[in-house]
Design a protein around this motif. Structure first.
Motif, mmCIF file in Angstrom:
data_model
loop_
_atom_site.group_PDB
_atom_site.id
_atom_site.type_symbol
_atom_site.label_atom_id
_atom_site.label_comp_id
_atom_site.label_asym_id
_atom_site.label_seq_id
_atom_site.Cartn_x
_atom_site.Cartn_y
_atom_site.Cartn_z
ATOM 1 N N GLN A 12 0.806 -1.216 0.000
ATOM 2 C CA GLN A 12 0.000 0.000 0.000
ATOM 3 C C GLN A 12 0.842 1.271 0.000
ATOM 4 O O GLN A 12 0.492 2.266 -0.634
ATOM 5 C CB GLN A 12 -0.912 -0.032 1.221
ATOM 6 N N ARG A 42 -2.494 -7.624 0.568
ATOM 7 C CA ARG A 42 -3.381 -7.102 1.610
ATOM 8 C C ARG A 42 -3.770 -5.639 1.413
ATOM 9 O O ARG A 42 -4.063 -4.942 2.375
ATOM 10 C CB ARG A 42 -2.716 -7.272 2.981
ATOM 11 N N PRO A 44 -6.405 -2.967 0.809
ATOM 12 C CA PRO A 44 -7.869 -2.880 0.778
ATOM 13 C C PRO A 44 -8.350 -2.332 -0.565
ATOM 14 O O PRO A 44 -7.717 -1.475 -1.175
ATOM 15 C CB PRO A 44 -8.187 -1.909 1.918
ATOM 16 N N GLU A 45 -9.493 -2.846 -0.994
ATOM 17 C CA GLU A 45 -10.028 -2.455 -2.298
ATOM 18 C C GLU A 45 -10.225 -0.945 -2.399
ATOM 19 O O GLU A 45 -9.965 -0.342 -3.442
ATOM 20 C CB GLU A 45 -11.348 -3.174 -2.559
ATOM 21 N N LYS A 46 -10.659 -0.310 -1.318
ATOM 22 C CA LYS A 46 -10.900 1.138 -1.350
ATOM 23 C C LYS A 46 -9.611 1.915 -1.604
ATOM 24 O O LYS A 46 -9.643 2.998 -2.206
ATOM 25 C CB LYS A 46 -11.541 1.605 -0.052
#
Length: 277
Positions: A12, A42, A44-46
């Motif tokens: 991320q 890992r 997050p889709e958002k």
């Protein structure tokens, strides 16, 4: 012209860097379609929404693939060897079978001229095409050859053109896992060392000054080219700048000359409304 298919593997924290890379590709590769596969574990889709939106606006296809935890149940995994380090080497087994060739780019790279000549390169039966940061002014290549006991140049894994079809039959996950179990304590740059030890003889060597230019080493390139690789030459000929090392151009205090060019693409990305941090 065929679509250029790209691969990124990151966490991320590097999503803003991916956004700058995508802007640089869009500016300098205008004559073809682009699709991007992102392998991650890992995110997050958002948090992927800004990248998805950017790809939509740029006309790129975006295919994020979350790798299940169970996929690496048998892999040696530690803080030094996270499962993500395996993703690029095992991409043939993690990507859809209809994807036959892919170009992996580290997120700390910048594209400043077209990628098409690299994409169209004939791999001549090799699994990969990659560049080695060599030259009489650089000792790391020779040190790595001695350290790993290899007889070929030490290839940088930040830019990899990959034959996925051949990789699906020749790259065996257990071979990689076994190598890490047996040699893990000897590896300094784990995935790059694995690439060189296991597959170094199946790599087509690229010109690093064009396809994987180490942005720290302008003076080295200038010397070893007898004055040919000037700034004008780089801007007209080099396609991929690689901001190797711990010091990065998005951090304060970056001292190398291509930092200002990276900041230009950061600002352009913001101006387009994509807002990398």
């Amino acid at each position: 012209m065929s679509t250029i298919t790209l691969l990124a593997t990151l966490d991320q924290a590097y999503l803003p860097r991916l956004q700058v890379l995508l802007t640089s590709i869009a500016v300098n590769q205008t004559d073809t379609s682009v699709e991007l596969y992102l392998l991650h574990s890992r995110i997050p889709e958002k948090n992927l929404t800004p990248v998805a939106r950017q790809c939509q606006i740029l006309g790129f296809s975006f295919f994020p693939i979350q790798i299940p935890e169970s996929s690496f149940a048998d892999a040696p995994v530690t803080r030094t060897y996270p499962k993500e380090m395996y993703y690029r080497l095992l991409a043939p087994h993690l990507l859809p079978g209809h994807v036959h060739r892919i170009l992996y780019l580290d997120p700390d790279t910048l594209v400043i001229n077209p990628l098409r000549p690299l994409w169209d390169t004939d791999l001549d039966g090799n699994l990969f095409a990659a560049a080695a940061h060599t030259g009489k002014t650089e000792l790391a290549n020779s040190i790595n050859q001695l350290r790993l006991g290899t007889d070929h140049n030490y290839f940088n894994s930040g830019v990899l053109l990959m034959d996925l079809d051949s990789g699906r039959s020749e790259i065996i996950p257990e071979d990689i896992f076994r190598f890490v179990r047996e040699h893990g304590k000897e590896l300094l740059l784990p995935d790059q060392d694995i690439l060189n030890c296991l597959y170094g003889n199946r790599i087509l060597e690229l010109d690093d000054a064009v396809w994987n230019y180490d942005a720290r080493n302008y003076n080295n390139y200038l010397i070893r080219s007898s004055g040919t690789c000037t700034m004008d030459w780089v801007m007209s000929t080099t396609s991929i700048l690689h901001f190797c090392g711990k010091s990065k151009p998005w951090h304060s205090g970056y001292i190398h000359r291509f930092g200002i060019l990276y900041k230009h693409y950061m600002q352009l990305t913001r101006r387009l409304g994509f807002s990398p941090e």
